[in-house]
Design a protein around this motif. Structure first.
Motif: not given
Length: 193
Positions: A45, A48-49, A53, A83-84
């Motif tokens: 995360d 990703g953040e 993304g 998620k990504y």
């Protein structure tokens, strides 16, 4: 050494790993583990953040069949995929000796200069990655890792490291002491916490 201590009747509580062949309730009381899977999610995360993304990343992982670090890598890769999906792992390099992570990162960046971030399995490999990036003057590559060493804390403060999925050693110590005390009092203790 652990077997001799267990044979002497000492109540043993392990952190993260149990020696091969040991049986809960027979050779040891309990094993208290950090949330390595959750920490792998946090590491993913963070990248990703930070990349909104999208992007290309590298992974420097412990290439040994070891439950704790396997959990970290599994969670990181699963989180990235689910998620990504627009973040591509373009290079995934394993190590056995954490002292060689600077060489691995240098080779990774030479082959894939488009890498924008690197996940390193824990703080010492992350320091090797940082060393390689500094040597090639790449201060634009972000790093996420697990475990917080002093050098990594300084790099978080400077912005080079995004953050860490951190274990909670103090809390683990409290859980270990509690398990040991329960065992001494004859109370039931879960084999894995």
């Amino acid at each position: 050494a652990y077997q001799r201590v267990a044979d002497a009747g000492t109540n043993i509580v392990f952190m993260d790993n149990i020696p091969e062949g040991f049986i809960a309730g027979e050779n040891y009381v309990s094993c208290v583990s950090a949330d390595n899977y959750g920490n792998g999610i946090i590491a993913a995360d963070l990248i990703g953040e930070a990349l909104n993304g999208e992007g290309k990343i590298g992974v420097v992982f412990f290439d040994v069949n070891f439950f704790v670090t396997n959990q970290r890598l599994e969670a990181f890769e699963k989180t990235m995929a689910e998620k990504y999906p627009n973040i591509e792992i373009v290079s995934k390099q394993g190590f056995v000796d954490e002292g060689g992570c600077d060489v691995i990162a240098d080779a990774m960046m030479t082959q894939y200069p488009e890498i924008q971030a690197i996940f390193a399995h824990w703080d010492i490999p992350a320091e090797g990655v940082l060393s390689a990036l500094n040597a090639i003057e790449r201060d634009d590559v972000l790093i996420s890792t697990i475990d917080l060493g002093n050098n990594i804390a300084k790099q978080i403060a400077s912005g080079r490291v995004l953050g860490v999925g951190a274990q909670l050693p103090y809390d683990q110590g409290v859980a270990e002491a509690t398990c040991a005390a329960y065992a001494l009092l004859g109370k039931e203790v879960p084999p894995y916490v």
